[in-house]
Motif scaffolding. Structure first.
Motif, PDB file in Angstrom:
ATOM      1  N   ALA A  63     -67.224   1.557  14.882  1.00  0.00           N
ATOM      2  CA  ALA A  63     -66.629   0.714  13.838  1.00  0.00           C
ATOM      3  C   ALA A  63     -65.388   0.057  14.409  1.00  0.00           C
ATOM      4  O   ALA A  63     -64.792   0.543  15.384  1.00  0.00           O
TER       5      ALA A  63
ATOM      6  N   ALA B 291     -61.585  -2.142  13.333  1.00  0.00           N
ATOM      7  CA  ALA B 291     -60.568  -2.185  12.278  1.00  0.00           C
ATOM      8  C   ALA B 291     -60.700  -3.399  11.381  1.00  0.00           C
ATOM      9  O   ALA B 291     -60.413  -3.328  10.192  1.00  0.00           O
ATOM     10  N   GLY B 292     -61.115  -4.530  11.934  1.00  0.00           N
ATOM     11  CA  GLY B 292     -61.168  -5.735  11.116  1.00  0.00           C
ATOM     12  C   GLY B 292     -61.997  -6.817  11.752  1.00  0.00           C
ATOM     13  O   GLY B 292     -62.332  -6.751  12.945  1.00  0.00           O
ATOM     14  N   ARG B 293     -62.332  -7.833  10.956  1.00  0.00           N
ATOM     15  CA  ARG B 293     -63.148  -8.949  11.417  1.00  0.00           C
ATOM     16  C   ARG B 293     -62.282 -10.199  11.463  1.00  0.00           C
ATOM     17  O   ARG B 293     -62.225 -10.963  10.487  1.00  0.00           O
TER      18      ARG B 293
ATOM     19  N   THR C  95     -62.488   1.227  10.358  1.00  0.00           N
ATOM     20  CA  THR C  95     -62.264   0.308   9.230  1.00  0.00           C
ATOM     21  C   THR C  95     -61.666   1.039   8.037  1.00  0.00           C
ATOM     22  O   THR C  95     -60.581   0.695   7.548  1.00  0.00           O
ATOM     23  N   HIS C  96     -62.359   2.066   7.568  1.00  0.00           N
ATOM     24  CA  HIS C  96     -62.006   2.693   6.295  1.00  0.00           C
ATOM     25  C   HIS C  96     -60.784   3.600   6.380  1.00  0.00           C
ATOM     26  O   HIS C  96     -60.114   3.822   5.357  1.00  0.00           O
TER      27      HIS C  96
END
Length: 277
Positions: A56, A58-60, A108-109
């Motif tokens: 995963a 952290a961000g897009r 991410t979460h």
């Protein structure tokens, strides 16, 4: 499981997330992991391509947006250090720190906050007005009128929002518990309009009260190039800088900076020369 801090110059890429037929940061990362033979052999069939177990990010980040602290985490062998990772990554993408994390960690979460910096060219802008506009967005608000996303919860908590001047640039810093699509770039457009006097400070309050301004008065996003994902925080997680990998990153981005400075001088000469040869 290990988490890596990854820095990249986003200009050559069509954003972070994988897309068909265009280069993205995530594709470059997964290509490197494929070369290193650390992808899962039993990858889920609902994915476009194999990924490591537990993978995963952290961000897009959007097309053209850069990052200092993008974070990717996945199961990997002990030998996969940032330095080893860089051996297969393109020069514009550099891993520079890492840490071991518990199984089940999700990049991410599990992030509790993210921070972005935007370097806005605004020689005539009033930094105090910019700072006052940003102060209005601190706290918990509905940012529906500052995002292109309208099909989900648009409430976020901004922990800190500041503006400082650096020559002709305004550095706008925003830290929040999460960000909506284009939120920072639209916020920059709004702050810039207030800072140069095109909008009054009340425009910020009206924007934070969705439905009180007509659609044609909503601000559009500022350009993506000056935006950087500056930090991502995880409770109890401390990243260890890899000295050799970090020096590799510094050298790559220093060279890019030198090229940009020289290019800026060239375009300044063209700008001024057509007026007074």
């Amino acid at each position: 499981m290990r988490a890596f801090r990854v820095a990249y110059d986003g200009r050559p890429y069509h954003g972070f997330q994988r897309q068909p037929d265009v280069p993205t940061v995530e594709d470059a990362i997964l290509d490197a992991l494929a070369d290193l033979d650390v992808l899962a052999s039993d990858a889920s069939t609902d994915r476009a391509r194999p990924v490591p177990r537990g993978y995963a990010a952290a961000g897009r980040t959007d097309a053209g947006v850069s990052a200092l602290a993008q974070t990717v985490a996945f199961d990997c062998p002990d030998w996969l250090t940032p330095r080893a990772f860089n051996g297969r990554l393109p020069g514009s993408i550099r891993a520079w720190a890492s840490t071991d994390v518990d199984e089940g960690f999700h990049a991410t979460h599990d992030a509790t906050s993210r921070a972005y910096d935007y370097h806005l060219y605004a020689p005539g802008a009033d930094v105090d007005r910019a700072a006052a506009a940003l102060a209005c967005v601190e706290g918990t608000h509905d940012f529906a009128d500052l995002t292109a996303a309208s099909d989900r919860d648009t409430t976020r908590t901004v922990e800190r929002a500041t503006a400082t001047r650096d020559g002709d640039l305004l550095r706008i810093h925003v830290r929040a518990d999460g960000f909506l699509w284009e939120l920072v770039r639209r916020l920059v457009s709004l702050v810039h309009a207030v800072a140069i006097g095109d909008r009054d400070l009340d425009a910020v309050s009206r924007t934070l009260d969705p439905g009180t301004i007509p659609d044609h008065e909503r601000v559009g996003p500022a350009p993506p190039g000056p935006l950087v994902l500056r930090d991502v925080t995880y409770p109890g997680v401390t990243f260890e800088r890899d000295p050799e990998a970090a020096e590799s990153a510094r050298a790559v981005f220093a060279a890019a900076n030198e090229t940009a400075v020289a290019r800026a001088a060239t375009t300044a000469l063209l700008r001024d020369g057509v007026v007074e040869p």
